[in-house]
Scaffold this active site. Structure first.
Site, PDB file in Angstrom:
ATOM      1  N   GLY D  11     -29.516  13.926  45.556  1.00 12.28           N
ATOM      2  CA  GLY D  11     -29.751  13.189  44.319  1.00 12.28           C
ATOM      3  C   GLY D  11     -29.764  11.683  44.528  1.00 12.28           C
ATOM      4  NE  ARG D  73     -37.376  20.557  44.473  1.00  8.24           N
ATOM      5  CZ  ARG D  73     -38.526  20.333  43.892  1.00  8.24           C
ATOM      6  NH1 ARG D  73     -38.904  21.101  42.896  1.00  8.24           N
ATOM      7  NH2 ARG D  73     -39.323  19.365  44.278  1.00  8.24           N
ATOM      8  CG  ASP D 114     -21.183  19.539  51.128  1.00  8.87           C
ATOM      9  OD1 ASP D 114     -20.366  18.886  51.802  1.00  8.87           O
ATOM     10  OD2 ASP D 114     -21.183  20.776  51.024  1.00  8.87           O
ATOM     11  CB  THR D 136     -21.254  12.628  47.185  1.00  8.40           C
ATOM     12  OG1 THR D 136     -20.456  12.775  46.005  1.00  8.40           O
ATOM     13  CG2 THR D 136     -20.341  12.394  48.350  1.00  8.40           C
ATOM     14  CG  ASP D 138     -20.016  13.817  41.721  1.00  4.56           C
ATOM     15  OD1 ASP D 138     -20.450  12.998  40.895  1.00  4.56           O
ATOM     16  OD2 ASP D 138     -20.339  15.012  41.731  1.00  4.56           O
ATOM     17  CG  ASP D 140     -17.434  15.508  45.502  1.00  6.31           C
ATOM     18  OD1 ASP D 140     -18.246  14.934  46.268  1.00  6.31           O
ATOM     19  OD2 ASP D 140     -17.759  16.439  44.752  1.00  6.31           O
ATOM     20  NE  ARG D 182     -23.209  19.921  38.775  1.00  6.65           N
ATOM     21  CZ  ARG D 182     -24.316  19.525  39.373  1.00  6.65           C
ATOM     22  NH1 ARG D 182     -24.393  19.535  40.686  1.00  6.65           N
ATOM     23  NH2 ARG D 182     -25.323  19.120  38.660  1.00  6.65           N
TER      24      ARG D 182
END
Lengths: 359, 359, 359, 359
Positions: D11, D73, D114, D136, D138, D140, D182
Site C-alpha cells: 500500500g 497483488r 510483510d 508499514t 501501521d 507493526d 488492523r
C-alpha cells in the site's frame, strides 16, 4: 489558431503552474498546440522553447513556482548583451518576432506583473498577438479585482501571525511582522484582520508612532500585556514620503526597499521601552502550494486566456470583475497601481473592531 | 503529596501547554492539587499563583505558547528590584520559599531550559523539592535524547525549505534559510535533510565558503541552476571562533548573535557573483501548534513528572532515553550542551547523499 | 441600543467564533453590551445567557466551532417538552420574549442557516428586533454571494484530493471523494477544480455512469491509469430524482441522506471492473481553523451586523454582494437555495479543461 | 556492485519517494547505477524498468505516493496469468531472475511490507541478492523500532481529531474517529494521546462498551458534554475475536475488514442514547507529503540500504534500533507483528491521564 506560446515573468507567485496547466489542458481540448518559453522573455529572445503537452503539465497543479522558470530582469527591448567585451542594453525584440515566426507561433500568452505586461504591450505595438494574464502577489493591479497568489500569501501571513500570537502572549511582548506590499497594503490589511493583529500599518496611511505606542499601552492597561503589529514593507512614518510617490518619480530602487519592520521594532524599544521582536516574512510568501481559492482563480485565468485566443481577441488582458472573467485592453491594464482606498470596506471594518491603523 | 506548583521558564516552545495539561490531568487522577505560577520565576517571587484544575487546561493541548506566561529574565537569586530609585539585583529566593509555604506547596515542577533549570537546582540546594522538565527547542541538552518542541521546529523549517525550493528553482537562485541553533546544529541538520537542502552549515563544522561555492557551481554544471543553503544561526566560517567557546568564556551576548544568513548571502554575491536571497525564520519556529510527536512527548514528560513527585523522587529531571522516560539528577542535567557529533548517523547519511557540509 | 444578544444555530462551521468575536469587539467600541445565548435557541428558551466581554472572546479567532454551543434541533415554536411524562412539541416562543425583556436585551443577532433564520423570522413577526447572519458551509443561500466557512471547506476537500491523488496514481486506481453538498454542488465544483479532479458530480447535473466510465477509460488509453472523482453527497444518477425536489415536497429526511460515494464506487467496480476506493470526508469539513478568507468574511459580517443594529435596521440579514456587505430583508433571504447554474463560469471552465461532469 | 534495482510494493505510504530519492542519490555518489522497477513485482516479472538517475528523482522528496507505482497483488510465485483463456496463478519467479540477468542488475532493494518482504525472501532462497526496506504505515513490524510513514499518519489522524474536537464541543456530541491499524493499535494510541481523545480503542485491548459509556457519562457529569473516541479499525468488543487470531488462521480477508467505527457509533446511540457521529479516515492517512520526521527516516533507510549493498551484505533488512540503522536477517524480519504491549509506556501514560481504554 494552431499554436500558442506561454511565458511566466517577474517574481515567483503561487498559482503560476496552475495557470500553465489550465492553458495546456484547455488548448488541448481545442486541438491547439502549446509551447512553453523558458525563463520569461529571455527564452523568447534566445529561442528557448519546450513543448507543453498534457503529460508535461501532469501533477503541477499543487506545486509552487513555475515549471517554465522566470526572471524579473530580461527585457528584449534592452537586452543585456556583451558587445566587444562590454555589457550593453541592446534591442533584441526582433529576435522574438523571428523566433515566433520560425516556430509558427500564432499568439503569446504572457503571465506577468506590471513589468512583463509592459513589455508584452510593446510587442503588441510590434504586431504580435498577445494576451496578458495578471500576476502580482500584492494584488495591486487596477484592472482586476484580484490576482492569483494573493489569497495564498494572505494565508501564509495569517499563519505567521497565529504563530507569533502565542509567543507574544506568553512573553508579554510586542511582535512585529513585516509582510509584502511595497506600494499597497492589501496583504497587511487582509492578513492583519485574519490574524487578529492589533496594529496594521500600510503604505496608504503614514503612521504616527505615538498613536501606535498609545494603543499598545491602552491594551496593556486592559490586561493585554502583548500586541501584534503587521506592517507592509512599504509602510512609512508620518512625514516620510510615500514610497509610491518616490517610485513614480524614479527616485527609488524597489529592490533596495524594506526594513520598515526593523525600524518600527527599534523605535518602539528606543522611544517607548517596549520589548519588541521583529519577523520579516519575505520569500516565504511567494513559495508553496497555492490554496484552493488561488488554484480556482488561476485555472479560470488560464482557460479564459485560451478562450480569448480562440475568439481572436488580442492586445487584451484577462481580468476578474465580480464573478466574471472579462477582457480589458492591455493598454489600460498596466501602470495603474490599485492602492487601498481610505473607505475600503475592510479598512472600515478594521476600525470598527478597534484595530489601530496608525493615524 | 497534596499540592504541586508548576512554572514555565525561558523562551516559548511548542508543547509547553501540553506538558501543563498532562501535569494537571495526571495530578487530578491522583487527587493532587496543582497551582500554576505566572511568568516563570517572577510569579514565584511575587506570589502570583493560579489554580490549574481540569477546566483550566481544557482545550490547551493544541495551542502554542504557555497559558502560564514565561520570561527569560527573572532570576530570584538576582532579582531586579528598585531600591532607593535604583535598579539592583537582589536575592529574593527566600520570598519563593515563603510563598510556597504559605500556599502549602509540596513540590515544584519546573519546565525550562538550561537557565531555568539552573535556578531550579539552586532551590534544591535551599531545600525545595524540585522536578525539572527539559525544554529547549534546539534539542541541545545532554541528558535527554530529545526535547519537546524540536520536531515541530524541524517541521516548520522544512516547510520553509519546501517553499523556498520552488522559488529558487523558478528563479535559478541561491536561497539561504537561517534557522535556530546557537551552539548546536540539530535543527539545521534535520530540517536540511528533510527539506532536501544542498548545503547544511552547523556550528559544529566551521564552513569554508569556497567549498560551498564550489558545490553550488558543480550543481549548476549538472543543470541544477539553483541551490538551497540551510544555516544554523551559530554557523561560523572557518577561522571564526566557535560561538560555544565564546559563550563559555562569557565573551558574547547570546541575544545579540545572529545574522550569519545575511553574511553568507552577502559573501556569495560579493565573492562569487551568485544571486542570493536570505530568509531568517526566527520566531516562527517557536510558535504554533505542536505536531503529534511533540504532543506525545510533552504529555509523557508531564505524566512522568507527576509520577516522580508521587514516588517522592526530587532533585531530578525527567528525560527521554530510548523509548523510556527516565529520571536523571538535575545536577547532571544542566550545563552540558549536546553538540552534533561528527559521526552522527544523520550527518553521515547527509554526506552519503552528497549534501555539502562546508568542510 | 444598549444590549445585544447573539446565538449560533445549526451545524458547526469554520468562522462562527470569528463572527462572535467581531460582534463583541465592534459592540464594545460603541459601548454596547453583548450577551451570548448558549446552544442556539435552547438557551433563548431556557434563559441560558453568558457575558461576551472582550476577555471572553480573546484568542477565539483561529478556533473552529462555537464557544456558545449550537444545536440543529431546538425550535422555540415547537419545543420538545415533557408534559405528563410524554414528549411533546410545545410553543415556548413567549419564553424567549420574556427572557429577553428580563435581561434588557434590545436586539438579537442570529448566526445560522436556513433553519435558524426561519425561526428568527418568526420572532420578527412576534416583534423582536432581529438581524440575521448567514451561515451555511454549502454556500447555497440565495441572498448572499458567499457564506463564511465555505472556502475553508473547499480547502479541506482540496487537500483531501491532493492526498488521494498520490495514492490513486501510485496504485492505478479510481478514487472517489464524497464531499458535502446535499442540494447544491458548490463544494464539489470548487474543490474538484482546485484539486484537479477528473470527474465532478453535483446534484444539479444527474450523472450518466456510462459517461463517467468512458472518460476514465479514455484517460487510461492516454496513459493515465488512475482517475479522481469528487461527488457531492446529493449527486444522483440520471433517472434518480433530484434530492432538492424530494426535499421540497418533504419526502426525504436530510439527516438520512448520503452514501452516494459508496454507490458510485460499487457501481464502477461491479459494472465496469474498475478498482475503486471511496473516502467520505464528512465532519472533517466542518471543523478546524477557518482560513484567512473566511476569517475576513466572518469578521466583516460581525462588524456589519453591529453597524446595522446601531443604525436601527432590523428584520434584515447581512449579505455579501460583490465587495460590499449589504442588508437584505430576512424574509427574502430564507427558503431560497442557490443551485449551481448550468452556465456558471467555473462550471464552464471545468468543461473547457476537459473535466467530466457526467452528462 | 555496479547496478541496483529498486521496487515499491504494497500500500501507499508517505516517504516512499524519499527512500527512492535517497537510494538514487547515495548510489550516484558511489558510481552505482540504479534502475526502478514499475508497479512492484509486476514490473520485475514483465521486465518493466525505468532509469533512476539524479534528474529522475529531482523534486520528489516532498511528494506522497511512489513514482515507481505499486501494487498489493502481484506475486511472481503465483502470478495471475491467462492460460487457455482462464486466469491461473503461475510461478513466474524465473522471469524475474532472467530479467535481472538481462539488465545486469546486481542486487534488488525491495521497499515493502510483510507481503512484499516475504516474496523478497523467497527470491533470496533463489539466489538473488536482496536488501529489504521496511514499510508499514501501521508501525507493526517487529524488527524495527519505527517504520516511515507512521508519524505522518499520526499527524493526519491527530489533525482530524483536532477538527472533530471543535464540532464535538459545539454540538455536545460523541464523535468517533476510525483510524488504520488492523492488528496493532499504534496509530490510534499515538494519535489519541496527541489529539486529546477521551477514549482510545485498540485491537490489543478488547473493549467493554459499558465501560466506554460510563466514562462518557462521567465526563458529562463533570460538565464536559462531549467526548472523542478514536478506534483502530481492528478494535473489537470484549468477547469478539481478536482480528489477529482470525488472520493467523486464515479465516479473515483483510480487505473486507473495517467498520468498527460505525458499530461503536450505532451501539452508543442504540444502547445508551448518545448522539454520535462517525468519521472513517481511510485513505487520507496514506497520501500527502511526509512530515520532516518521516523524510529523515526514509532518507536514512535509503542511504543505509545502499551502504549495505556496497558492503556486500544481502538477505537482510535495514531497521531502526534506537538512534542507529542496523541490519537484521530478512528471515527474522517478516511474519512478526509488533502489537502494543500492555505495559507500553505511552499506554501507561494514557491511563495516568485518565484516558479510557475500554477495559
Amino acid at each position: 489558431m494552431r499554436k500558442l506560446a506561454v511565458l511566466t515573468g517577474g517574481g515567483d507567485c503561487p498559482g503560476l503552474n496552475a495557470v500553465i496547466r489550465a492553458i495546456a489542458k484547455s488548448a488541448q481540448g481545442y486541438g491547439i498546440e502549446v509551447l512553453g518559453i523558458r525563463d520569461g522573455f529571455r527564452g523568447a529572445v534566445e529561442g528557448d522553447f519546450v513543448p507543453l503537452a498534457l503529460k508535461d503539465v501532469s501533477g503541477i497543479l499543487p506545486r509552487g513556482g513555475t515549471i517554465l522558470g522566470t526572471t524579473n530582469r530580461d527585457n528584449p527591448f534592452a537586452y543585456q548583451t556583451k558587445l566587444n567585451g562590454v555589457n550593453q542594453a541592446v534591442d533584441r525584440s526582433d529576435n522574438v518576432i523571428r523566433n515566433f515566426k520560425k516556430q509558427g507561433i500564432d499568439a503569446l500568452l504572457a503571465i506577468g506583473g506590471d513589468g512583463s505586461l509592459n513589455i508584452a504591450l510593446k510587442f503588441v505595438h510590434k504586431g504580435l498577438k498577445v494576451i496578458g494574464i495578471p500576476k502580482t502577489i500584492d494584488n495591486d493591479l487596477m484592472a482586476t479585482d484580484q490576482t492569483f497568489g494573493f489569497q495564498t500569501a494572505v494565508d501564509t501571513a495569517q499563519e505567521a501571525l497565529d504563530r507569533l500570537h502565542t509567543t507574544a502572549e506568553s512573553h508579554h511582548r510586542v511582535m512585529v511582522l513585516e509582510v509584502m506590499g511595497r506600494y499597497a497594503g492589501w496583504i497587511a490589511l487582509y492578513a492583519g484582520v485574519a490574524g487578529g493583529a492589533d496594529v496594521i500599518l500600510i503604505p496608504e496611511i503614514p503612521y504616527n508612532l505615538n498613536r501606535v505606542a498609545l494603543s499598545i499601552q491602552k491594551r496593556a492597561k486592559q490586561g493585554k500585556k502583548f500586541s501584534i503589529i503587521v506592517a507592509a514593507e512599504g509602510a512609512k512614518p508620518l512625514g516620510g514620503e510615500m514610497v509610491v510617490e518616490r517610485l513614480m518619480e524614479g527616485r527609488v530602487d524597489p529592490i533596495k526597499l524594506g526594513g520598515i519592520g526593523a525600524k518600527i521594532g527599534h523605535d518602539l524599544e528606543e522611544h517607548y521601552g517596549m520589548e519588541t521582536r521583529v519577523t520579516v516574512l519575505g520569500h516565504l510568501q511567494r513559495g508553496g502550494s497555492p490554496n484552493a481559492y488561488d488554484r480556482v482563480l488561476s485555472t479560470r485565468y488560464g482557460a479564459a486566456a485560451v478562450d480569448a485566443a480562440l475568439e481572436g481577441e488580442f492586445g487584451i488582458m484577462v481580468a476578474l470583475q465580480g464573478r466574471e472573467i472579462v477582457r480589458v485592453p492591455l493598454q489600460e491594464a498596466v501602470n495603474q497601481i490599485k492602492l487601498v482606498p481610505l473607505n475600503d470596506p475592510l479598512l472600515l471594518a478594521a476600525r470598527t473592531l478597534g484595530m489601530e491603523l496608525g493615524d
